[in-house]
Write an enzyme that holds these catalytic residues in place. Structure first.
Site, PDB file in Angstrom:
ATOM      1  N   GLU A 137       0.949  -0.396  -5.185  1.00 41.39           N
ATOM      2  CA  GLU A 137       0.026   0.710  -5.401  1.00 41.39           C
ATOM      3  C   GLU A 137       0.884   1.976  -5.440  1.00 41.39           C
ATOM      4  O   GLU A 137       1.222   2.545  -4.397  1.00 41.39           O
ATOM      5  CB  GLU A 137      -1.007   0.806  -4.275  1.00 41.39           C
ATOM      6  CG  GLU A 137      -2.075   1.857  -4.566  1.00 41.39           C
ATOM      7  CD  GLU A 137      -2.500   2.670  -3.363  1.00 41.39           C
ATOM      8  OE1 GLU A 137      -3.472   3.437  -3.484  1.00 41.39           O
ATOM      9  OE2 GLU A 137      -1.868   2.564  -2.302  1.00 41.39           O
ATOM     10  N   ASP A 183       0.823  -1.204   0.000  1.00 37.71           N
ATOM     11  CA  ASP A 183       0.000   0.000   0.000  1.00 37.71           C
ATOM     12  C   ASP A 183       0.863   1.262   0.000  1.00 37.71           C
ATOM     13  O   ASP A 183       1.938   1.298   0.593  1.00 37.71           O
ATOM     14  CB  ASP A 183      -0.890  -0.006   1.246  1.00 37.71           C
ATOM     15  CG  ASP A 183      -1.765   1.224   1.354  1.00 37.71           C
ATOM     16  OD1 ASP A 183      -2.604   1.420   0.460  1.00 37.71           O
ATOM     17  OD2 ASP A 183      -1.591   1.992   2.318  1.00 37.71           O
TER      18      ASP A 183
END
EC number: 2.4.1.18
Length: 635
Positions: free
Chosen positions: A368, A315
């Site tokens: 990401e 993330d």
């Protein structure tokens, strides 16, 4: 399973690797481990607290007495360890730490703990991870299911709100209860993988797991570690891969967690310009500290080892790469060369990917990363970060910006869609329509679509068909497959009752058929991230808001995709194709079974020897309104 400890729990090699930043299996020694010494059963504890003056274990087994079970410093390593007789499975505990500051003590949860109390309680729980896996067949073949030429279609899931029982707030299904329902749904939809939003322990349910405190603990909200293992095992037995969302970019500030752990900024930077994240109100890891790297690398290895995870999605990579991320001038500290790149974080990410692929060559890592940072998914030996895949956030933003426009305006914005092919092969991309696009007032995908009720559904079908037709792997957040009409709410279930309506069942059927088409046709996935897998037929008919392209595999398999992004049917619309013969209409997003108007090509068309669009043959098509057709042929 109780184990016998070696004469010394830690050896010199353990200390060396941990303090060097290369201790990859810290979970085997740190934390709480059930052991037997002689005939005495108990638990071996170990924690890193180099600045502490005194460390003890407090818990159910000693009446939370701070003086009863002190730990012993392990040389100059900064580690404190000790054996506690009578500490058994299920006992809650914390580390009591006397900090360097006179009179200041803290009680901390175990950074390496395998289980925590159900929040808002915050103690760690002594727990064994013994589990008998039944997924050997899947594990043996999973590498082939995740390679660049394999069909990878990901269903993103928040376990706490996918399906819930009636009852009090946060009454989510358990890991075990979810297993058959989730598996059946994913099989019906045809996805190859599930991606779980973080299941690592987190104090605040509304953070969706992104404010982590337990990097080795599966959240106890839905059951025990073995219950999560059962869920993953069950999915594997039904040929479904599992990707874990992992958050090494920042961590929660809660008092029982990693923050200010031993009275010093141990895991985080001491300067808020480096150590505090202004967007999320969380702390940023100090990647320059060797023991912090050992901690994070061990966490990644832990989930791959103990939970048989098939992939790790990292993330907020952009927030790790840039020292000035979300900061104004004067609010950040340049690197040693005066730049904004976070050199230590870059080194850590490269080391993370190298380690994952060295130890587990049959899994994948996903980034990401929302900027134009180069070579995110390229090998470290050529200067890349080493990820297997990168989320194509640019595709997502441009595509939604286009689809949110009324059809009459789209002819002026076709470049929002065509621009992507200028960079499509710079990375190994996943095309994401993720949870981030349906929260914080953004509304559900269905409501982003313009027009009346019929047009909203038609536009949504066209969006999904376009996504599956484009080059790149696929990702869709839960609820999108049934045309959820409300924004995602983490404390409510998906609105499954919508499937009582044909229009919503039609969307579900379309997703299933798109996944089947994607998986069954090599042209749709074999060269997903290679230039040979995609070819424009006509990208320039912006006046009609029509675009057509060719998907190609390693063999002579070919699929033509034609998109009409207006509510006006296009009759006698001719496009070039590469070969003669019959071109079957493999899928039409306007089919009646999906809730469409059933405008199409009666099953297929024959190619004619009329060169067009640089192709030797052409076909005469009927394009449905707000529809996408897939024509399958063999050269």
């Amino acid at each position: 399973m109780t184990q016998k400890p070696p004469p010394s729990w830690f050896g010199e090699q353990d200390f060396f690797l941990f303090n060097e930043g290369n201790y990859l299996n810290g979970y085997e020694k740190f934390g709480a481990h059930l052991v037997t010494r002689g005939d005495v059963k108990g638990t071996q504890f170990a924690v890193w607290a180099p600045s502490a003056k005194y460390v003890s274990v407090v818990g159910d087994f000693n009446g939370w007495d701070r003086g009863k079970n002190p730990l012993t410093p392990q040389g100059a390593s900064g580690i404190w360890a000790g054996f506690v007789p009578g500490a058994q499975q299920g006992h809650c505990y914390k580390y009591h730490i006397a900090t360097p500051h006179d009179g200041f003590t803290v009680d901390k949860a175990d950074p390496y703990g395998f289980l925590c109390e159900v929040p808002p309680k915050s103690a760690s729980v002594v727990w064994d991870l013994d589990y008998k896996w039944n997924d050997a067949a899947y594990m043996k073949t999973r590498k082939a299911k995740q390679t660049q030429d394999a069909p990878v279609s990901i269903y993103e899931v928040h376990l706490g709100s996918w399906m819930r029982e009636d009852g009090p707030p946060y009454h989510s299904l358990s890991y075990r209860d979810l297993a058959p329902h989730l598996t059946e749904h994913v099989k019906k939809c045809g996805f190859t993988h599930i991606e779980f939003l973080p299941v690592t322990e987190h104090p605040f349910f509304g953070s969706w797991g992104y404010q982590t405190t337990g990097y080795f603990a599966a959240t106890s909200r839905f059951g025990t570690p073995q219950d999560l293992m059962y869920l993953i095992d069950y999915l594997h037995q039904h040929d479904i891969g599992v990707i874990l969302d992992w958050v090494p970019s920042h961590f929660a500030t809660d008092a029982h967690g990693l923050a200010y752990f031993d009275g010093t900024h141990l895991y985080e930077h001491s300067d808020d310009r480096q150590g505090y994240h202004p967007d999320w109100g969380s702390y940023i890891f100090n990647y320059s500290r060797h023991e912090v790297r050992s901690f994070l690398l061990s966490s990644a290895m832990f989930w791959l080892d103990k939970y048989h995870i098939d992939g790790i999605r990292v993330d907020a990579v952009a927030s790790m790469l840039y020292l000035d991320y979300s900061r104004k001038a004067g609010e950040w500290i340049p690197n040693q060369y005066g730049g904004k790149e976070n050199i230590e974080a870059i080194d850590f990410l490269r080391r993370f990917n190298q380690t994952v692929y060295e130890k587990y060559p049959d899994v994948q890592t996903y980034a990401e990363e929302s900027t134009s940072w180069g070579m995110v998914s390229r090998p470290t030996y050529v200067g890349g970060l080493g990820f297997g895949y990168k989320w194509d956030m640019g595709w997502m933003h441009d595509t939604l910006k286009y689809f949110e426009k009324e059809a009459i305006h789209r002819k002026y914005h076709q470049n929002d869609l065509t621009f992507r092919m200028l960079y499509a092969y710079h990375e190994n991309f996943v095309l994401p329509l993720s949870h981030d696009e349906v929260v914080h007032g953004k509304g559900p995908l269905w409501d982003k679509m313009p027009g009346d009720e019929w047009q909203k559904f038609a536009n949504l079908r066209a969006l999904y068909a376009y996504q599956w037709g484009m080059t790149g792997k696929k990702l869709l957040f839960m609820g999108g497959e049934i045309a959820q009409r409300q924004e995602w709410r983490h404390d409510s279930s998906i609105d499954w009752h919508l499937l009582e309506h044909d229009s919503h069942k039609g969307i579900l059927q379309l997703i299933s058929d798109l996944n089947h088409l994607y998986r069954a046709n090599p042209a749709m996935h074999e060269l997903d991230n290679q230039p040979g897998g995609y070819e424009w037929i006509d990208a320039l008919d912006s006046g009609s808001s029509v675009m057509s392209f060719l998907r190609k595999g390693k063999t002579l398999d070919r699929v033509v995709v034609v998109c009409n992004f207006t509510p006006v049917p296009r009759y006698n619309y001719r496009i070039g194709v590469p070969c003669p013969g019959y071109w079957k209409e493999a899928l039409n997003s306007d089919a009646a079974t999906y809730g469409g108007s059933n405008v199409g090509n009666n099953g297929g068309v024959h190619a004619e020897f009329l060169p067009m669009h640089g192709q030797p043959y052409s076909v005469n098509l009927t394009l449905p309104p707000l529809g996408v057709v897939f024509m399958h042929g063999t050269a």
